[in-house]
Design a protein around this motif. Structure first.
Motif, PDB file in Angstrom:
ATOM      1  N   ARG A  74       0.821  -1.208   0.000  1.00  0.00           N
ATOM      2  CA  ARG A  74       0.000   0.000   0.000  1.00  0.00           C
ATOM      3  C   ARG A  74       0.855   1.258   0.000  1.00  0.00           C
ATOM      4  O   ARG A  74       0.413   2.320  -0.427  1.00  0.00           O
ATOM      5  N   ARG A  75       2.081   1.153   0.500  1.00  0.00           N
ATOM      6  CA  ARG A  75       2.970   2.317   0.582  1.00  0.00           C
ATOM      7  C   ARG A  75       3.758   2.547  -0.697  1.00  0.00           C
ATOM      8  O   ARG A  75       4.491   3.521  -0.800  1.00  0.00           O
ATOM      9  N   ILE A  76       3.623   1.637  -1.657  1.00  0.00           N
ATOM     10  CA  ILE A  76       4.478   1.669  -2.844  1.00  0.00           C
ATOM     11  C   ILE A  76       3.686   2.037  -4.091  1.00  0.00           C
ATOM     12  O   ILE A  76       2.570   1.570  -4.299  1.00  0.00           O
ATOM     13  N   ALA A  99      -7.773   3.581  -9.324  1.00  0.00           N
ATOM     14  CA  ALA A  99      -8.142   4.276  -8.085  1.00  0.00           C
ATOM     15  C   ALA A  99      -9.030   3.398  -7.218  1.00  0.00           C
ATOM     16  O   ALA A  99      -8.836   3.315  -5.995  1.00  0.00           O
ATOM     17  N   GLU A 100      -9.985   2.724  -7.825  1.00  0.00           N
ATOM     18  CA  GLU A 100     -10.852   1.822  -7.059  1.00  0.00           C
ATOM     19  C   GLU A 100     -10.065   0.667  -6.467  1.00  0.00           C
ATOM     20  O   GLU A 100     -10.282   0.266  -5.321  1.00  0.00           O
ATOM     21  N   MET A 101      -9.141   0.131  -7.251  1.00  0.00           N
ATOM     22  CA  MET A 101      -8.303  -0.960  -6.740  1.00  0.00           C
ATOM     23  C   MET A 101      -7.466  -0.506  -5.547  1.00  0.00           C
ATOM     24  O   MET A 101      -7.134  -1.298  -4.671  1.00  0.00           O
ATOM     25  N   ARG A 102      -7.129   0.783  -5.529  1.00  0.00           N
ATOM     26  CA  ARG A 102      -6.359   1.350  -4.419  1.00  0.00           C
ATOM     27  C   ARG A 102      -7.254   1.824  -3.278  1.00  0.00           C
ATOM     28  O   ARG A 102      -6.774   2.422  -2.310  1.00  0.00           O
ATOM     29  N   GLY A 103      -8.561   1.584  -3.386  1.00  0.00           N
ATOM     30  CA  GLY A 103      -9.483   1.963  -2.321  1.00  0.00           C
ATOM     31  C   GLY A 103      -9.918   3.406  -2.371  1.00  0.00           C
ATOM     32  O   GLY A 103     -10.459   3.929  -1.386  1.00  0.00           O
ATOM     33  N   ARG A 105     -12.489   5.897  -3.878  1.00  0.00           N
ATOM     34  CA  ARG A 105     -13.774   5.901  -4.577  1.00  0.00           C
ATOM     35  C   ARG A 105     -14.457   7.256  -4.415  1.00  0.00           C
ATOM     36  O   ARG A 105     -14.075   8.061  -3.569  1.00  0.00           O
ATOM     37  N   GLY A 106     -15.449   7.501  -5.260  1.00  0.00           N
ATOM     38  CA  GLY A 106     -16.215   8.741  -5.165  1.00  0.00           C
ATOM     39  C   GLY A 106     -15.350   9.957  -5.420  1.00  0.00           C
ATOM     40  O   GLY A 106     -14.516   9.980  -6.322  1.00  0.00           O
ATOM     41  N   ALA A 107     -15.545  10.975  -4.591  1.00  0.00           N
ATOM     42  CA  ALA A 107     -14.824  12.237  -4.759  1.00  0.00           C
ATOM     43  C   ALA A 107     -13.317  12.052  -4.606  1.00  0.00           C
ATOM     44  O   ALA A 107     -12.529  12.676  -5.322  1.00  0.00           O
ATOM     45  N   ASP A 108     -12.919  11.162  -3.675  1.00  0.00           N
ATOM     46  CA  ASP A 108     -11.494  10.917  -3.480  1.00  0.00           C
ATOM     47  C   ASP A 108     -10.872  10.295  -4.724  1.00  0.00           C
ATOM     48  O   ASP A 108      -9.751  10.640  -5.118  1.00  0.00           O
ATOM     49  N   GLY A 109     -11.614   9.375  -5.350  1.00  0.00           N
ATOM     50  CA  GLY A 109     -11.115   8.744  -6.566  1.00  0.00           C
ATOM     51  C   GLY A 109     -10.972   9.738  -7.705  1.00  0.00           C
ATOM     52  O   GLY A 109      -9.966   9.744  -8.420  1.00  0.00           O
ATOM     53  N   LYS A 110     -11.975  10.591  -7.890  1.00  0.00           N
ATOM     54  CA  LYS A 110     -11.922  11.591  -8.957  1.00  0.00           C
ATOM     55  C   LYS A 110     -10.770  12.577  -8.736  1.00  0.00           C
ATOM     56  O   LYS A 110     -10.067  12.963  -9.682  1.00  0.00           O
ATOM     57  N   LYS A 111     -10.596  12.976  -7.488  1.00  0.00           N
ATOM     58  CA  LYS A 111      -9.510  13.907  -7.171  1.00  0.00           C
ATOM     59  C   LYS A 111      -8.154  13.270  -7.478  1.00  0.00           C
ATOM     60  O   LYS A 111      -7.262  13.919  -8.047  1.00  0.00           O
ATOM     61  N   ALA A 112      -8.006  11.995  -7.124  1.00  0.00           N
ATOM     62  CA  ALA A 112      -6.741  11.294  -7.372  1.00  0.00           C
ATOM     63  C   ALA A 112      -6.476  11.161  -8.870  1.00  0.00           C
ATOM     64  O   ALA A 112      -5.347  11.355  -9.337  1.00  0.00           O
ATOM     65  N   VAL A 113      -7.523  10.831  -9.638  1.00  0.00           N
ATOM     66  CA  VAL A 113      -7.368  10.693 -11.090  1.00  0.00           C
ATOM     67  C   VAL A 113      -7.002  12.029 -11.715  1.00  0.00           C
ATOM     68  O   VAL A 113      -6.087  12.118 -12.549  1.00  0.00           O
ATOM     69  N   ASN A 114      -7.694  13.094 -11.323  1.00  0.00           N
ATOM     70  CA  ASN A 114      -7.406  14.425 -11.875  1.00  0.00           C
ATOM     71  C   ASN A 114      -5.961  14.848 -11.586  1.00  0.00           C
ATOM     72  O   ASN A 114      -5.277  15.401 -12.454  1.00  0.00           O
TER      73      ASN A 114
END
Length: 315
Positions: A74-76, A99-103, A105-114
């Motif tokens: 998870r740290r890598i 992003a979903e595989m990394r847990g 989802r939702g707003a957090d997932g979109k923010k990470a993708v952006n």
């Protein structure tokens, strides 16, 4: 952040990695260098838990990779060699899946993708399917998945492979910036990347570490490190060569060109005396009332050190 202790990997009778040990701290960018088949990719795969070692230990953020692999992974963020992609997905949908595989989802997932799209300069191809991307954009998409979850540790195998010069410059700058807060290891065959992005470098050959130090420390191992190139006039060339060769710090003199007016050459120092050689040459020129056209210290070259170390039997 990363501790590798006596790491060894055998594939049948062949020892691909032999008793490798090193550490990487937060804020370090470690360049991993070596010829093809030296053991770079195998070592990185063991660090990430992709393959188990034959013996030895890997600790990631204080976690034993063999005892707690899920927590450690998870740290890598991992960019493997020839990283796989789902070719029928768009860049955005692929990163959303990661992003979903990394847990995330939702707003957090979109923010990470952006953030990953912006960081890896993927905005212009965001809605393109992966199978329509150029090699450079495919590689940047792979890099985006590695940094998507903002990992503490990044392990990257040839992160600039397939990129054009401008893209390589962007990725090197990105690695250097991320390295201020993370612990990063990346392998490369491009020695200028080590000088551009790394705080430290390891050279591995035949499965063993043969050099470990900052780029400056490694370059100091070059045969030409500390040499001084000079061009003096107003004294006979033969006399200049003889007298410069007798200076205390000078081991030998290589003639680059000469004529009736003077000499162009390279003064090579005795070990540990390179720092004083330039001043010694200048004092000599003043005493002989020679015309100084050039006195310039020469820095060792990393490619010379690499060839010297990886083509010899000992460090």
């Amino acid at each position: 952040m990363i501790q590798v202790k006596n790491l060894t990997k055998h594939f049948g009778p062949k020892a691909a990695v032999q008793d490798v040990s090193f550490e990487v701290k937060r804020g370090e960018v470690l360049g991993f260098l070596g010829p093809n088949g030296a053991g770079k990719s195998t070592t990185m795969r063991m660090i990430t838990g992709y393959i188990p070692p034959t013996s030895g230990e890997v600790w990631v953020a204080g976690l034993d990779m063999l005892e707690k692999p899920i927590e450690a992974k998870r740290r890598i963020g991992y960019l493997p060699e020839n990283a796989p992609l789902y070719s029928d997905l768009t860049v955005e949908s692929f990163l959303s899946f990661i992003a979903e595989m990394r847990g995330l989802r939702g707003a957090d997932g979109k923010k990470a993708v952006n953030h990953a799209v912006d960081t890896c300069f993927l905005g212009t191809v965001r809605q393109q399917s992966v199978d329509t991307l150029s090699k450079g954009f495919r590689h940047r998409t792979c890099l985006a998945q590695a940094i998507l979850h903002d990992p503490e540790i990044l392990i990257m195998d040839e992160p600039t492979d397939g990129l054009d010069p401008n893209q390589k410059h962007e990725v090197r700058g990105l690695i250097k910036r991320m390295g201020e807060e993370k612990a990063i290891i990346f392998s490369t065959h491009i020695l200028e990347e080590v000088e551009a992005a790394c705080t430290r470098a390891i050279i591995i050959s035949n499965g063993s570490i043969v050099a470990n130090g900052t780029p400056e420390e490694l370059k100091a191992k070059a045969d030409g490190a500390g040499a001084v190139r000079f061009s003096l006039e107003g004294v006979a060339a033969a006399q200049l060569r003889e007298e410069i060769g007798k200076l205390a710090a000078v081991r030998s003199v290589q003639v680059l060109s000469q004529n009736a007016q003077g000499l162009r050459g390279l003064a090579l120092p005795y070990p540990g005396r390179g720092a004083e050689l330039g001043n010694e040459l200048f004092r000599y020129a003043v005493e002989r009332k020679a015309v100084v056209r050039e006195i310039s210290p020469q820095e060792g070259r990393l490619d010379e050190v690499f060839r010297k170390i990886t083509t010899s039997d000992t460090p």
